[in-house]
Design an enzyme around this catalytic site. Structure first.
Site, PDB file in Angstrom:
ATOM      1  N   CYS A 172       0.871  -1.181   0.000  1.00 39.02           N
ATOM      2  CA  CYS A 172       0.000   0.000   0.000  1.00 39.02           C
ATOM      3  C   CYS A 172       0.901   1.222   0.000  1.00 39.02           C
ATOM      4  O   CYS A 172       1.875   1.267  -0.743  1.00 39.02           O
ATOM      5  CB  CYS A 172      -0.965  -0.041   1.178  1.00 39.02           C
ATOM      6  SG  CYS A 172      -0.185  -0.195   2.806  1.00 39.02           S
ATOM      7  N   ARG A 184      -2.282  -1.086   5.435  1.00 34.37           N
ATOM      8  CA  ARG A 184      -3.383  -1.721   4.689  1.00 34.37           C
ATOM      9  C   ARG A 184      -2.925  -3.052   4.099  1.00 34.37           C
ATOM     10  O   ARG A 184      -3.686  -4.037   4.110  1.00 34.37           O
ATOM     11  CB  ARG A 184      -3.877  -0.780   3.594  1.00 34.37           C
ATOM     12  CG  ARG A 184      -4.646   0.418   4.110  1.00 34.37           C
ATOM     13  CD  ARG A 184      -5.007   1.405   3.013  1.00 34.37           C
ATOM     14  NE  ARG A 184      -3.837   2.124   2.517  1.00 34.37           N
ATOM     15  CZ  ARG A 184      -3.867   2.994   1.505  1.00 34.37           C
ATOM     16  NH1 ARG A 184      -5.011   3.220   0.865  1.00 34.37           N
ATOM     17  NH2 ARG A 184      -2.765   3.622   1.133  1.00 34.37           N
TER      18      ARG A 184
END
Length: 344
Positions: free
Chosen positions: A269, A274
């Site tokens: 990410c 994430r």
């Protein structure tokens, strides 16, 4: 009926654990943690010693104001460092774990006010070689919604461990650096999976105040993220209450993008949070050949030797999934020719 026992496909499973997941023991509920802390019998109980931690970034004051009973506190600033927010060196990570009494054979249960922070820690614990890592589904918000009490005051501490008890790190394959990622793009059996928002992926925005460059890595597949341009969330993977969606729904999202569990999948990410959640969910789903590209877009975009692609002429994003609120993080298709990307 307690709300924990009525969630999704595991409604008939004690404590609401998720039997749709091959690693169902590793995604726990407030009821399960409450039983563990109270010393009452729980299904899939730890085999030996265990530790419970809240994971956050600069949230020590919030922790002191109210946290899950019996929890210690881990700050992600101890796990990663700027300016790239990559993992700290292995020797430093090992010292940190030992200081918290964490060996390879100690069960570690994690939750976060931002579940992405807890996922970041979970990935690094698995990389280190902790054999039994558990994550609270829905994070701190799920505990609060369950109506269980909060404890005030300082975090719990445990005696330091003298040795990890196993090779460190035991799973170096769970973490890719930039050279590994460059090599991956030339492999036929691997996929680089971007868990950034659609507008980050196509190059409309960098997503972060401290990342100037726009664009993404050529050859990456879009693995979904937050549906609302929020780089602090992974709403497309969560139901309205912020809990992990059924594994079949997540697998269908990935399958539509050409991502499956047969080959090697490396998630990335902006800086790792994430991607760590996507990694942990894939791990829960039994995917074995998975990793996180630690540097992500922050690192990749700073090296002028790396190719950068903008997809800003691509069609609009698919219809978004329902949004679920996630607390904030720290501070805060085929390519088309001719699109310009901005580097730092």
């Amino acid at each position: 009926m307690h709300p924990d026992s009525a969630h999704g496909p595991a409604a008939d499973c004690p404590f609401g654990l998720r039997r749709d997941l091959p690693r169902w023991r590793q995604l726990v509920t407030p009821a399960w943690i409450a039983g563990l802390v109270a010393g009452t019998p729980v299904v899939a109980a730890p085999a030996g010693a265990w530790r419970l931690f809240e994971v956050g970034y600069g949230d020590a004051s919030a922790f002191a104001a109210g946290h899950v009973s019996g929890a210690g506190y881990l700050d992600t600033a101890q796990l990663e460092h700027g300016p790239l927010w990559n993992k700290v060196p292995d020797a430093m990570l090992e010292r940190l774990l030992l200081g918290h009494g964490i060996r390879h054979d100690v069960t570690v249960v994690l939750y976060g006010r931002n579940p992405l922070a807890a996922a970041r820690a979970a990935h690094l614990l698995l990389y280190a070689g902790v054999a039994d890592v558990r994550l609270l589904d829905g994070g701190f918000a799920a505990w609060v919604r369950s109506g269980r009490p909060l404890e005030r005051g300082a975090p719990r501490s445990w005696p330091a461990a003298t040795a990890f008890g196993a090779a460190f790190p035991a799973r170096p394959d769970y973490l890719f650096d930039m050279d590994d990622t460059r090599a991956l793009l030339a492999r036929a059996d691997g996929a680089l999976v971007s868990t950034r928002t659609w507008n980050e992926f196509i190059g409309k925005t960098s997503g972060y105040s401290y990342i100037a460059a726009k664009g993404d890595i050529p050859g990456a597949l879009w693995g979904r993220a937050g549906d609302d341009d929020d780089v602090h969330s992974m709403t497309e993977f969560h139901d309205a209450a912020g809990r992990m969606k059924p594994s079949a729904e997540i697998a269908a999202l990935w399958r539509a993008a050409g991502i499956d569990g047969a080959g090697l999948n490396v998630f990335y990410c902006g800086t790792g949070w994430r991607a760590s959640l996507a990694f942990f969910y894939a791990w829960l789903m039994g995917w074995e050949r998975i990793a996180v590209y630690d540097g992500g877009w922050c690192e990749w975009s700073r090296d002028a030797a790396n190719p950068v692609l903008c997809r800003i002429s691509d069609p609009p994003s698919p219809s978004p999934a329902p949004r679920s609120a996630v607390p904030p993080r720290r501070s805060s298709a085929a390519p088309r020719p001719g699109a310009a990307c901005r580097r730092p």
